[in-house]
Design an enzyme around this catalytic site. Sequence first.
Site, short mmCIF file in Angstrom:
data_model
loop_
_atom_site.label_atom_id
_atom_site.label_comp_id
_atom_site.label_asym_id
_atom_site.label_seq_id
_atom_site.Cartn_x
_atom_site.Cartn_y
_atom_site.Cartn_z
N ASP A 103 0.49 20.85 37.40
CA ASP A 103 0.04 21.87 38.34
C ASP A 103 -1.38 22.36 38.08
O ASP A 103 -1.87 23.25 38.78
CB ASP A 103 0.98 23.08 38.30
CG ASP A 103 2.32 22.74 38.93
OD1 ASP A 103 2.37 21.80 39.74
OD2 ASP A 103 3.32 23.42 38.60
N HIS A 151 -25.32 10.75 23.65
CA HIS A 151 -24.39 11.56 24.45
C HIS A 151 -23.25 12.13 23.60
O HIS A 151 -22.12 12.26 24.06
CB HIS A 151 -23.84 10.76 25.63
CG HIS A 151 -24.86 10.55 26.70
ND1 HIS A 151 -24.70 9.68 27.74
CD2 HIS A 151 -26.08 11.10 26.88
CE1 HIS A 151 -25.78 9.70 28.51
NE2 HIS A 151 -26.63 10.56 28.00
N ASP A 185 -28.35 20.20 23.36
CA ASP A 185 -28.76 19.90 24.72
C ASP A 185 -27.72 20.55 25.61
O ASP A 185 -26.61 20.04 25.75
CB ASP A 185 -28.82 18.38 24.92
CG ASP A 185 -29.33 17.98 26.30
OD1 ASP A 185 -29.39 18.86 27.20
OD2 ASP A 185 -29.65 16.79 26.49
N ASP A 232 -31.38 22.64 32.16
CA ASP A 232 -31.18 21.52 31.22
C ASP A 232 -32.19 21.67 30.09
O ASP A 232 -33.36 21.37 30.27
CB ASP A 232 -31.39 20.21 32.00
CG ASP A 232 -31.07 18.97 31.16
OD1 ASP A 232 -30.65 19.12 30.00
OD2 ASP A 232 -31.25 17.86 31.69
N HIS A 271 -34.86 6.30 25.80
CA HIS A 271 -34.55 6.86 27.13
C HIS A 271 -35.83 7.28 27.84
O HIS A 271 -36.91 7.29 27.25
CB HIS A 271 -33.54 8.02 27.03
CG HIS A 271 -33.99 9.18 26.19
ND1 HIS A 271 -34.91 10.10 26.63
CD2 HIS A 271 -33.63 9.59 24.95
CE1 HIS A 271 -35.09 11.03 25.71
NE2 HIS A 271 -34.34 10.75 24.66
N HIS A 274 -36.09 13.40 34.47
CA HIS A 274 -35.24 13.16 35.63
C HIS A 274 -35.39 14.35 36.55
O HIS A 274 -35.78 15.43 36.12
CB HIS A 274 -33.77 12.92 35.23
CG HIS A 274 -33.16 14.02 34.39
ND1 HIS A 274 -32.72 15.21 34.92
CD2 HIS A 274 -32.94 14.11 33.06
CE1 HIS A 274 -32.24 15.98 33.94
NE2 HIS A 274 -32.37 15.35 32.80
N HIS A 279 -28.76 15.59 36.99
CA HIS A 279 -29.60 14.45 37.34
C HIS A 279 -29.65 14.48 38.86
O HIS A 279 -28.79 13.92 39.53
CB HIS A 279 -29.04 13.13 36.81
CG HIS A 279 -29.21 12.99 35.32
ND1 HIS A 279 -29.03 11.81 34.65
CD2 HIS A 279 -29.56 13.89 34.37
CE1 HIS A 279 -29.26 11.99 33.35
NE2 HIS A 279 -29.56 13.25 33.15
N GLU A 336 -38.53 15.57 28.48
CA GLU A 336 -37.64 15.52 27.33
C GLU A 336 -37.86 14.31 26.41
O GLU A 336 -36.97 13.48 26.25
CB GLU A 336 -36.17 15.57 27.79
CG GLU A 336 -35.80 14.62 28.93
CD GLU A 336 -34.30 14.69 29.24
OE1 GLU A 336 -33.48 14.62 28.29
OE2 GLU A 336 -33.96 14.83 30.42
N TYR A 393 -35.35 9.17 17.50
CA TYR A 393 -34.03 9.05 16.87
C TYR A 393 -34.12 7.96 15.81
O TYR A 393 -34.40 6.80 16.14
CB TYR A 393 -32.96 8.71 17.92
CG TYR A 393 -33.08 9.59 19.15
CD1 TYR A 393 -32.45 10.83 19.20
CD2 TYR A 393 -33.89 9.21 20.23
CE1 TYR A 393 -32.61 11.66 20.31
CE2 TYR A 393 -34.05 10.03 21.33
CZ TYR A 393 -33.40 11.25 21.37
OH TYR A 393 -33.57 12.07 22.46
N ARG A 403 -34.99 15.89 19.98
CA ARG A 403 -35.38 15.88 21.40
C ARG A 403 -35.82 17.29 21.75
O ARG A 403 -35.23 18.26 21.25
CB ARG A 403 -34.23 15.42 22.30
CG ARG A 403 -34.59 15.39 23.78
CD ARG A 403 -33.60 14.59 24.65
NE ARG A 403 -32.24 15.11 24.66
CZ ARG A 403 -31.22 14.58 23.99
NH1 ARG A 403 -31.40 13.52 23.24
NH2 ARG A 403 -30.02 15.13 24.06
N GLU A 461 -36.61 19.44 25.25
CA GLU A 461 -36.47 19.30 26.71
C GLU A 461 -36.70 20.63 27.41
O GLU A 461 -36.05 21.63 27.09
CB GLU A 461 -35.06 18.80 27.06
CG GLU A 461 -34.81 18.71 28.56
CD GLU A 461 -33.47 18.09 28.90
OE1 GLU A 461 -32.53 18.20 28.10
OE2 GLU A 461 -33.36 17.50 30.00
MG MG Z 1 -30.55 17.65 28.62
MG MG Z 2 -32.11 16.12 30.83
#
Ligand code: MG
Ligand code: MG
Length: 460
Positions: free
Chosen positions: A35, A242, A259, A270, A353, A357, A364, A407, A411, A428, A430
């Site tokens: 449910d 990720h 992030d 973001d 990367h 974006h 995104h 960003e 790494y 990173r 960003e």
């Molecule tokens: Mg981000």
């Molecule tokens: Mg981003």
Amino acid sequence: MTSIYASRRSRLAAQLGAGAVALIPTSPERARNRDADFPYRHDSYFYYLTGFTEPHAWLALFNDGRSVLFCQPKDVEREIWDGIRLGPQAAPAALAVDQAFSVNELDTQLPGLLENQTTVWFPFAAHEGISSQIDGWLNKVRARVRMGVSCPSMQQDVCVLLDEMRLIKDTHEQDTMRRAAQISAAAHVRAMQLSARMLRDGLDVREYHLDAEMLHEFRRHGSQFPAYTSIVAAGANACVLHYRADAALVRTGELVLIDAGCELDGYASDITRTFPANGRFSGPQRALYDIVLDAQYAAAAATRAGARFNDPHNAALKVLAQGLLDVGLLSHDKHGSLDDVLEKKAYFPFYMHRTSHWLGMDVHDCGSYVEPGEANTEAAKADPITGQMVQPRPSRVLHPGMVLTLEPGLYVRPGDGVPEQFWNIGIRIEDDAIVTAGGCELITRDIPVDADEIEALMRA
Ligand code: MG
Ligand code: MG
């Protein structure tokens, strides 16, 4: 408020062409188990045109500007369980649509609305089963062709038009995004300070403590939910692009990469910050951090109306590649000059990367990254990493009101020939940028980025 949505509808209607109707549904509810549903999130295209957040709704928009909404009917029993519904009676006044029906009448009303139109626009590939649903309605129209009606013979993807509209954020959207950015920045400040404070107090800090601090700050300011699944990564976890906020210990001497950004009233933020768990960068951490930071400044300096979408990426790449050569993660002997490093993508093991974006209702966000209608000028060439042939296409020209992230990152995984002092450092940085005529407005800078300022903040 309703005037924003009405004016977007008329701008869309004006592009549909004679004899055309656009059909745009909101998102379905999704079952989590038994449910319980996943938290409901409206469809971004539908919301952009209506400001309406209830599930089970469709908008029909005609090229003459006429709009018809289908929404959940009033239902005393269901409303006890699920909350108040607007209902078709109140919808025209509340949402400035011309007509509204119960969504239960969709199958009976839609064929009539499609009769004698030439084109039906709908979002392709955005909703499972939508084309067969529309086919079903069109078949009902076809069945009446003998009675003298005509059936639309063309189908077009309404996302093509809406993506272009959504790419430029209007004042209302920019204001909402600034507020979302401020909330997220405040959340990052709290997470940084909590990490240092708990370690000073000799407490165990885990990634979920920092995640919880962020979520608390998001909700405290009215954000409906995070704009995406937060990444809270301690130490080596930061090299997993990720990684999700989990239970790993946050240790003195390690960096933490967060992030995370909230969604506010349908708009995303973001932000990524990387900080020393206890508030003090080590030498090697600081060396790499400053390279990434310089890369981000270079990207921001390359972001302005008239520049191309790829310009900030290329500016960041140059700084990152030079930095990798300077600290010995790449060597001139093995990799040649800076130009060679860029040409052969020798930086790729450390930066895999893109730098930007689009950002908007979706984290995104929609919108083409290449300039529509501009011809290719370069020959296709093989990608040095994958070997696949790639056709370079002129990237998008930036205009005021476009919003993108900046960003860059580095790494470093352990490996042969990789100086050990840099192992397991993932960084990173960003921020979110609104393109302006002369540059860009960084709307997420309520949280500092300079290493000294981060250390000062974490001492406080
Ligand atoms: Mg981000
Ligand atoms: Mg981003």
